[in-house]
Design an enzyme around this catalytic site. Structure first.
Site, PDB file in Angstrom:
ATOM      1  N   GLU A  72     -64.347  46.531  21.308  1.00 13.44           N
ATOM      2  CA  GLU A  72     -65.785  46.766  21.081  1.00 13.44           C
ATOM      3  C   GLU A  72     -66.180  47.870  22.051  1.00 13.44           C
ATOM      4  O   GLU A  72     -66.340  47.624  23.253  1.00 13.44           O
ATOM      5  CB  GLU A  72     -66.586  45.492  21.384  1.00 13.44           C
ATOM      6  CG  GLU A  72     -66.305  44.316  20.453  1.00 13.44           C
ATOM      7  CD  GLU A  72     -66.995  44.442  19.104  1.00 13.44           C
ATOM      8  OE1 GLU A  72     -67.566  45.521  18.815  1.00 13.44           O
ATOM      9  OE2 GLU A  72     -66.959  43.471  18.341  1.00 13.44           O
ATOM     10  N   CYS A 108     -75.076  48.927  24.049  1.00 13.72           N
ATOM     11  CA  CYS A 108     -74.151  49.637  23.152  1.00 13.72           C
ATOM     12  C   CYS A 108     -74.850  50.026  21.862  1.00 13.72           C
ATOM     13  O   CYS A 108     -74.511  51.037  21.260  1.00 13.72           O
ATOM     14  CB  CYS A 108     -72.925  48.785  22.881  1.00 13.72           C
ATOM     15  SG  CYS A 108     -73.300  47.138  22.262  1.00 13.72           S
TER      16      CYS A 108
HETATM   17  P1  NAD Z   1     -65.704  50.152  31.342  1.00 15.38           P
HETATM   18  O1  NAD Z   1     -64.802  50.598  30.256  1.00 15.38           O
HETATM   19  O2  NAD Z   1     -65.809  50.985  32.548  1.00 15.38           O
HETATM   20  O3  NAD Z   1     -65.267  48.694  31.862  1.00 15.38           O
HETATM   21  C1  NAD Z   1     -65.204  47.583  31.013  1.00 15.38           C
HETATM   22  C2  NAD Z   1     -64.278  46.530  31.603  1.00 15.38           C
HETATM   23  O4  NAD Z   1     -62.950  47.039  31.620  1.00 15.38           O
HETATM   24  C3  NAD Z   1     -64.595  46.151  33.034  1.00 15.38           C
HETATM   25  O5  NAD Z   1     -64.403  44.774  33.188  1.00 15.38           O
HETATM   26  C4  NAD Z   1     -63.552  46.921  33.843  1.00 15.38           C
HETATM   27  O6  NAD Z   1     -63.243  46.344  35.081  1.00 15.38           O
HETATM   28  C5  NAD Z   1     -62.360  46.870  32.921  1.00 15.38           C
HETATM   29  N1  NAD Z   1     -61.365  47.934  33.096  1.00 15.38           N
HETATM   30  C6  NAD Z   1     -61.556  49.178  33.576  1.00 15.38           C
HETATM   31  N2  NAD Z   1     -60.391  49.873  33.511  1.00 15.38           N
HETATM   32  C7  NAD Z   1     -59.471  49.049  32.969  1.00 15.38           C
HETATM   33  C8  NAD Z   1     -58.093  49.188  32.616  1.00 15.38           C
HETATM   34  N3  NAD Z   1     -57.426  50.327  32.802  1.00 15.38           N
HETATM   35  N4  NAD Z   1     -57.463  48.136  32.051  1.00 15.38           N
HETATM   36  C9  NAD Z   1     -58.122  46.983  31.818  1.00 15.38           C
HETATM   37  N5  NAD Z   1     -59.429  46.793  32.128  1.00 15.38           N
HETATM   38  C10 NAD Z   1     -60.097  47.810  32.687  1.00 15.38           C
HETATM   39  O7  NAD Z   1     -67.128  49.917  30.655  1.00 15.38           O
HETATM   40  P2  NAD Z   1     -68.492  49.484  31.361  1.00 15.38           P
HETATM   41  O8  NAD Z   1     -69.048  50.640  32.115  1.00 15.38           O
HETATM   42  O9  NAD Z   1     -68.308  48.182  32.049  1.00 15.38           O
HETATM   43  O10 NAD Z   1     -69.407  49.192  30.079  1.00 15.38           O
HETATM   44  C11 NAD Z   1     -70.149  50.165  29.423  1.00 15.38           C
HETATM   45  C12 NAD Z   1     -69.464  50.575  28.136  1.00 15.38           C
HETATM   46  O11 NAD Z   1     -69.235  49.451  27.308  1.00 15.38           O
HETATM   47  C13 NAD Z   1     -70.319  51.509  27.297  1.00 15.38           C
HETATM   48  O12 NAD Z   1     -69.520  52.522  26.763  1.00 15.38           O
HETATM   49  C14 NAD Z   1     -70.840  50.618  26.196  1.00 15.38           C
HETATM   50  O13 NAD Z   1     -71.201  51.278  25.005  1.00 15.38           O
HETATM   51  C15 NAD Z   1     -69.689  49.702  25.986  1.00 15.38           C
HETATM   52  N6  NAD Z   1     -70.129  48.464  25.360  1.00 15.38           N
HETATM   53  C16 NAD Z   1     -69.768  48.238  24.062  1.00 15.38           C
HETATM   54  C17 NAD Z   1     -70.217  47.094  23.429  1.00 15.38           C
HETATM   55  C18 NAD Z   1     -69.858  46.784  22.006  1.00 15.38           C
HETATM   56  O14 NAD Z   1     -70.055  45.653  21.591  1.00 15.38           O
HETATM   57  N7  NAD Z   1     -69.324  47.713  21.235  1.00 15.38           N
HETATM   58  C19 NAD Z   1     -71.024  46.189  24.120  1.00 15.38           C
HETATM   59  C20 NAD Z   1     -71.354  46.472  25.444  1.00 15.38           C
HETATM   60  C21 NAD Z   1     -70.901  47.606  26.056  1.00 15.38           C
END
Ligand code: NAD
Length: 523
Positions: free
Chosen positions: A242, A276
């Site tokens: 997502e 999002c």
């Molecule tokens: P992010 O990708 O920076 O982090 C998300 C999660 O992934 C965190 O828990 C982080 O610690 C973990 N993470 C980071 N690097 C990783 C790796 N290499 N391997 C495994 N895990 C890792 O995103 P964010 O800043 O926390 O969230 C914002 C983003 O999420 C925005 O782009 C937003 O659009 C998206 N989002 C999407 C939805 C949806 O339903 N489509 C919902 C909410 C947020």
């Protein structure tokens, strides 16, 4: 003592984004702890699966009661750690989760029970088929900070009711809300090893993917999603992604402007634009453009920006400084290319370091980053269009495809345009709220992701399909087994023609009816 245990644990710091106050410092789970959590989950899962769906539904019922009783405490914890206004913590987090539980309590048994598969092929008529839905085993969940409660909770409830154990790695910015979710689930009777929270950062997420999980549900940014997809591919781990969005709002010439401008302002600025499904770009028919701009500006200026714990607040802080810098650089790029800032466009340092003024931008174009890249901040860029076809083309001119909205008084026209937009969800005359419809699948196309959460399709993601085939004539050898011989090929030709060659079938049926062998018109 292993080398890993001698190294000091990495820390994550939970902070109130409105005040900068440090709420708690926590140790990241070490790699060995991540592995051990996966093993514990695997060992505990069989008993959880054997409990049966009806018993697990009872656990969800108790969770729902727990959450209902503690809704104010949970909402305050969400606001304290993420900054969003209390009203949003209640509606977009607590209410969404209560309703997701309602959906699963009412529907999980029906969706998960064995399903008969009737056979159309004549050769398979003597066999009965059933579809079994079996839990994967251990589901890993990696979640973001923007909906720190509703995203992991809705996914967790679906995974648990299907009979899986869950290991959750929440965002490093919202660990405390994840621990709160754990307390509620454990108080409801979910065994400790069936739901575990692993505090940590990206490296902890990497370790989780390498642990004994059987599927991963990831919510976060596109770059992280791509890294995760590559890591998962290396071990053929099934995943749901997502990811981000750049959701367009299309305002047609016959739209109700008062309603559409209120929707644009709310859709762009709720959760300080860090949703999002936020309205990330807005296209307005040229005949309504100026009126639309001035109404949006007027409504934006009335918003109260402040600490989300203050119940008067409409817009809270952003999560951290890095996110503000993305907003600033996109606005600088837009203004350099001729966009007009009608209101906002600056930080609000008197409120704190993470506050940014809700910003309305006119005359945006697709050459600007603010119309192409995810902003994830309180920015509403607006652009004029002349015809529905052009609006559809602009909406689809994006690497993202999470959701979109079409605004018109003509429902058929709106639905027609909605069908042409490449997105996981298109709303006619609404924004964002599809996330709160527990029956509706949530997910994107293009770079916005793979797979679905929520509703029956979200529940389907938590199970493996097993096809159970039982022969009703166990004492009979199949005619298509060895040996073939020349006669068999001819018989098969006749059988194939009988089934699929329409003219032969009609002639044969006619002859059989004429001879009085069959009466029915159907054969
Ligand atoms: P992010 O990708 O920076 O982090 C998300 C999660 O992934 C965190 O828990 C982080 O610690 C973990 N993470 C980071 N690097 C990783 C790796 N290499 N391997 C495994 N895990 C890792 O995103 P964010 O800043 O926390 O969230 C914002 C983003 O999420 C925005 O782009 C937003 O659009 C998206 N989002 C999407 C939805 C949806 O339903 N489509 C919902 C909410 C947020």
């Amino acid at each position: 003592m292993s080398v890993d245990l001698q190294v000091a644990a990495r820390k994550v710091v939970s902070t109130n984004p409105a005040t900068g106050e440090m709420l708690r410092e926590l140790d990241c789970a070490r790699e060995t702890e991540v592995q051990a959590a996966g093993l514990r989950a695997r060992q505990a899962q069989t008993a959880w699966m054997e409990l049966g769906v009806r018993e697990r539904v009872e656990v969800l019922r108790r969770f729902q009661r727990e959450l209902l009783g503690k809704k104010d405490k949970v909402a305050a914890a969400i606001t304290r750690e993420s900054g969003k206004p209390l009203a949003e913590a209640l509606t977009t987090e607590v209410l969404v989760v209560l309703d997701a539980a309602r959906f699963l309590i009412a529907n999980a048994y029906r969706i998960l029970r064995d399903e008969a598969v009737p056979h159309g092929n004549l050769a398979a008529k003597l066999k009965s088929g059933r579809m079994l839905r079996e839990p994967y085993g251990v589901i890993g969940i990696i979640s973001p900070w923007n909906y720190p409660f509703s995203i992991p909770a809705t996914e967790t409830l679906a995974a648990l009711v299907a009979g899986n154990a869950v290991v959750l790695k929440p965002s490093e910015f919202t660990s405390l809300v994840a621990l709160e979710l754990g307390s509620l689930l454990h108080a409801a009777g979910v065994p400790p090893n069936i739901f575990q929270v692993l505090i940590g950062d990206g490296a902890t997420g990497v370790a989780l993917i390498e642990s004994q999980i059987d599927k991963l549900i990831f919510t976060g940014s596109v770059p992280t999603g791509k890294r995760i997809a590559a890591a998962a591919a290396a071990r053929l781990l099934p995943i749901v992604l997502e990811l981000g969005g750049k959701d367009p709002m299309l305002v047609l010439d016959d739209a109700d402007l008062d309603v559409a401008t209120s929707a644009a302002v709310w859709g762009a600025f709720m959760n300080a634009g860090q949703t999002c499904l936020s309205v990330e770009r807005c296209y307005v028919h040229r005949s309504r453009y100026e009126a639309f701009l001035s109404a949006c500006v007027e409504k934006t200026k009335r918003l109260l920006v402040g600490n989300g714990l203050d119940t008067d607040t409409d817009v809270g802080p952003m999560i951290h400084e890095k996110q503000l810098r993305i907003v600033e650089s996109q606005i600088a790029d837009a203004t350099a290319q001729g966009a007009r800032i009608l209101t906002g466009g600056c930080r609000l340092p008197h409120l704190g370091t993470n506050f940014y003024a809700p910003t309305v931008i006119a005359d945006a174009t697709h050459e600007m980053r603010v119309m192409r890249e995810e902003t994830f901040g309180p920015v509403l860029p607006i652009m004029a269009f002349d015809a529905d076809d052009e609006a559809a083309r602009l909406a689809n001119d994006s690497e993202y495809g999470l959701s979109a909205s079409v605004w018109t008084r003509d429902q058929a026209r709106g639905e027609g345009l909605a069908r042409r937009i490449q997105a996981g969800t298109v709303m006619v005359n609404d924004v964002v709220s599809c996330f709160g419809i527990s029956e509706a699948p949530h997910g994107g196309v293009k770079n916005s992701g793979v797979g679905r959460t929520h509703g029956r399709f979200g529940l389907d993601e938590m199970v493996r399909l097993k096809y159970l085939d039982a022969d009703r004539m166990p004492g009979m050898k199949k005619v298509w087994w060895y040996r073939y011989g020349g006669g068999f090929a001819r018989q098969m030709e006749g059988f194939i023609d009988f089934q699929f060659a329409e003219s032969l079938r009609k002639r044969l049926c006619g002859a059989l009816r004429a001879a009085g062998v069959v009466r029915s018109r159907k054969l």
